[in-house]
Design a protein around this motif. Structure first.
Motif, PDB file in Angstrom:
ATOM      1  N   ASN A 133       0.809  -1.222   0.000  1.00 50.92           N
ATOM      2  CA  ASN A 133       0.000   0.000   0.000  1.00 50.92           C
ATOM      3  C   ASN A 133       0.846   1.277   0.000  1.00 50.92           C
ATOM      4  O   ASN A 133       0.295   2.372   0.104  1.00 50.92           O
ATOM      5  N   ARG A 134       2.165   1.184  -0.139  1.00 49.13           N
ATOM      6  CA  ARG A 134       3.034   2.362  -0.142  1.00 49.13           C
ATOM      7  C   ARG A 134       3.604   2.615  -1.533  1.00 49.13           C
ATOM      8  O   ARG A 134       4.051   1.686  -2.203  1.00 49.13           O
ATOM      9  N   ARG A 135       3.610   3.882  -1.928  1.00 53.46           N
ATOM     10  CA  ARG A 135       4.276   4.327  -3.141  1.00 53.46           C
ATOM     11  C   ARG A 135       4.876   5.692  -2.855  1.00 53.46           C
ATOM     12  O   ARG A 135       4.443   6.388  -1.934  1.00 53.46           O
ATOM     13  N   TYR A 136       5.860   6.077  -3.651  1.00 51.28           N
ATOM     14  CA  TYR A 136       6.587   7.313  -3.403  1.00 51.28           C
ATOM     15  C   TYR A 136       6.595   8.197  -4.643  1.00 51.28           C
ATOM     16  O   TYR A 136       6.761   7.714  -5.754  1.00 51.28           O
ATOM     17  N   ASP A 137       6.433   9.495  -4.416  1.00 56.20           N
ATOM     18  CA  ASP A 137       6.594  10.505  -5.457  1.00 56.20           C
ATOM     19  C   ASP A 137       7.823  11.321  -5.084  1.00 56.20           C
ATOM     20  O   ASP A 137       7.957  11.762  -3.937  1.00 56.20           O
ATOM     21  N   VAL A 138       8.720  11.515  -6.046  1.00 59.31           N
ATOM     22  CA  VAL A 138       9.929  12.302  -5.821  1.00 59.31           C
ATOM     23  C   VAL A 138      10.013  13.338  -6.931  1.00 59.31           C
ATOM     24  O   VAL A 138       9.781  13.026  -8.104  1.00 59.31           O
ATOM     25  N   GLN A 139      10.330  14.557  -6.562  1.00 61.51           N
ATOM     26  CA  GLN A 139      10.493  15.637  -7.531  1.00 61.51           C
ATOM     27  C   GLN A 139      11.874  16.247  -7.387  1.00 61.51           C
ATOM     28  O   GLN A 139      12.493  16.170  -6.327  1.00 61.51           O
ATOM     29  N   VAL A 140      12.346  16.862  -8.486  1.00 68.80           N
ATOM     30  CA  VAL A 140      13.655  17.512  -8.500  1.00 68.80           C
ATOM     31  C   VAL A 140      13.516  18.901  -9.098  1.00 68.80           C
ATOM     32  O   VAL A 140      12.704  19.120  -9.997  1.00 68.80           O
ATOM     33  N   ARG A 141      14.282  19.827  -8.554  1.00 66.85           N
ATOM     34  CA  ARG A 141      14.422  21.154  -9.143  1.00 66.85           C
ATOM     35  C   ARG A 141      15.867  21.237  -9.614  1.00 66.85           C
ATOM     36  O   ARG A 141      16.799  21.149  -8.817  1.00 66.85           O
ATOM     37  N   LYS A 142      16.050  21.384 -10.936  1.00 64.40           N
ATOM     38  CA  LYS A 142      17.378  21.317 -11.541  1.00 64.40           C
ATOM     39  C   LYS A 142      18.090  22.658 -11.463  1.00 64.40           C
ATOM     40  O   LYS A 142      17.463  23.685 -11.225  1.00 64.40           O
ATOM     41  N   PRO A 143      19.421  22.649 -11.681  1.00 67.16           N
ATOM     42  CA  PRO A 143      20.190  23.891 -11.606  1.00 67.16           C
ATOM     43  C   PRO A 143      19.593  24.990 -12.487  1.00 67.16           C
ATOM     44  O   PRO A 143      19.268  24.751 -13.649  1.00 67.16           O
ATOM     45  N   GLY A 144      19.440  26.164 -11.893  1.00 69.68           N
ATOM     46  CA  GLY A 144      18.907  27.310 -12.628  1.00 69.68           C
ATOM     47  C   GLY A 144      17.400  27.301 -12.794  1.00 69.68           C
ATOM     48  O   GLY A 144      16.825  28.261 -13.293  1.00 69.68           O
ATOM     49  N   GLY A 145      16.736  26.229 -12.377  1.00 68.21           N
ATOM     50  CA  GLY A 145      15.287  26.113 -12.543  1.00 68.21           C
ATOM     51  C   GLY A 145      14.535  26.613 -11.321  1.00 68.21           C
ATOM     52  O   GLY A 145      15.071  26.682 -10.228  1.00 68.21           O
ATOM     53  N   TYR A 170      21.084  20.847  -7.188  1.00 74.52           N
ATOM     54  CA  TYR A 170      19.871  20.065  -7.387  1.00 74.52           C
ATOM     55  C   TYR A 170      19.115  20.033  -6.059  1.00 74.52           C
ATOM     56  O   TYR A 170      19.724  19.868  -5.007  1.00 74.52           O
ATOM     57  N   VAL A 171      17.819  20.173  -6.116  1.00 76.75           N
ATOM     58  CA  VAL A 171      16.996  20.143  -4.909  1.00 76.75           C
ATOM     59  C   VAL A 171      15.931  19.063  -5.089  1.00 76.75           C
ATOM     60  O   VAL A 171      15.259  19.017  -6.134  1.00 76.75           O
ATOM     61  N   PHE A 172      15.775  18.194  -4.096  1.00 70.75           N
ATOM     62  CA  PHE A 172      14.808  17.101  -4.145  1.00 70.75           C
ATOM     63  C   PHE A 172      13.779  17.247  -3.030  1.00 70.75           C
ATOM     64  O   PHE A 172      14.058  17.808  -1.977  1.00 70.75           O
ATOM     65  N   ARG A 173      12.610  16.685  -3.267  1.00 73.89           N
ATOM     66  CA  ARG A 173      11.603  16.522  -2.225  1.00 73.89           C
ATOM     67  C   ARG A 173      10.821  15.249  -2.539  1.00 73.89           C
ATOM     68  O   ARG A 173      10.763  14.809  -3.687  1.00 73.89           O
ATOM     69  N   ALA A 174      10.233  14.644  -1.500  1.00 72.68           N
ATOM     70  CA  ALA A 174       9.504  13.385  -1.681  1.00 72.68           C
ATOM     71  C   ALA A 174       8.262  13.381  -0.806  1.00 72.68           C
ATOM     72  O   ALA A 174       8.172  14.105   0.186  1.00 72.68           O
ATOM     73  N   ARG A 175       7.318  12.560  -1.186  1.00 73.28           N
ATOM     74  CA  ARG A 175       6.144  12.321  -0.352  1.00 73.28           C
ATOM     75  C   ARG A 175       5.801  10.842  -0.444  1.00 73.28           C
ATOM     76  O   ARG A 175       6.180  10.149  -1.385  1.00 73.28           O
ATOM     77  N   THR A 176       5.069  10.364   0.557  1.00 72.22           N
ATOM     78  CA  THR A 176       4.711   8.956   0.659  1.00 72.22           C
ATOM     79  C   THR A 176       3.214   8.801   0.499  1.00 72.22           C
ATOM     80  O   THR A 176       2.436   9.498   1.154  1.00 72.22           O
ATOM     81  N   ARG A 177       2.808   7.876  -0.365  1.00 71.14           N
ATOM     82  CA  ARG A 177       1.386   7.573  -0.572  1.00 71.14           C
ATOM     83  C   ARG A 177       0.986   6.386   0.292  1.00 71.14           C
ATOM     84  O   ARG A 177       1.745   5.433   0.434  1.00 71.14           O
TER      85      ARG A 177
END
Length: 195
Positions: A133-145, A170-177
């Motif tokens: 029942n767990r899934r993960y979403d991960v996002q990235v903000r790239k250099p200059g973005g 590089y900047v990352f963030r994640a959330r858990t479903r």
């Protein structure tokens, strides 16, 4: 073999084959956090723990600690301590089912580990296996973005190798479903400076 690079994570510069454990910049994370449940409030209401850390709610009156997305539920308690382990990245909101104005959150970070020779690993869960029942979403903000881009969506993977060809921040963030119960909020940001 990857060319030699350095990574700056949370204010640390790491060269060569040094290991890195990155915490969100500007945030102090504890392995465990304690929350007092009394006087119609959670004190402190917002805590941060390291990946795999725990939060203990100590009850001094009849309340609950109930996750907004059903990750946990202490049930009604008037005394004792209820402890939850946080292996996944995200910002986990919660409330008292008896007193909905009582709210709080637990912030669980991502981390990075690796070396210039072996490459880098971005970790959003310290679990040894992913529950169904767990899934993960991960996002990235790239250099200059300035916008977030999907890095992983609804993934059962708990980590990923990361060795970009482009230098920069590089900047990352994640959330858990949690199945049909929704997703946590986004984790504190993980910043990596690749050069």
């Amino acid at each position: 073999m990857t060319p030699f690079r350095s990574v700056r994570a949370a204010g640390l510069l790491l060269l060569g084959s040094a290991a890195v454990v990155a915490l969100p910049a500007g945030s102090a994370s504890a392995t465990t956090a304690e929350v007092s449940v009394t006087n119609f409030q959670f004190t402190p209401a917002h805590v941060s723990v390291s990946q795999g850390g725990s939060v203990g709610w100590t009850f001094h009156a009849m309340h609950t600690s109930t996750s907004n997305q059903d990750f946990w539920n202490s049930g009604r308690r008037a005394s004792g301590t209820y402890t939850v382990h946080f292996p996944d990245a995200g910002r986990f909101g919660y409330h008292c089912t008896m007193h909905p104005s009582m709210t709080g959150s637990v912030a669980g970070p991502m981390r990075a580990a690796g070396s210039a020779s072996a490459g880098w690993r971005i970790v959003w869960s310290s679990r040894s296996s992913t529950p169904a029942n767990r899934r993960y979403d991960v996002q990235v903000r790239k250099p200059g973005g300035s916008t977030w881009s999907p890095y992983r969506s609804a993934s059962a993977a708990r980590s990923s190798s990361f060795d970009p060809a482009r230098s920069g921040s590089y900047v990352f963030r994640a959330r858990t479903r949690n199945g049909s119960h929704g997703a946590s909020g986004w984790s504190p940001h993980l910043s990596l400076r690749i050069s």
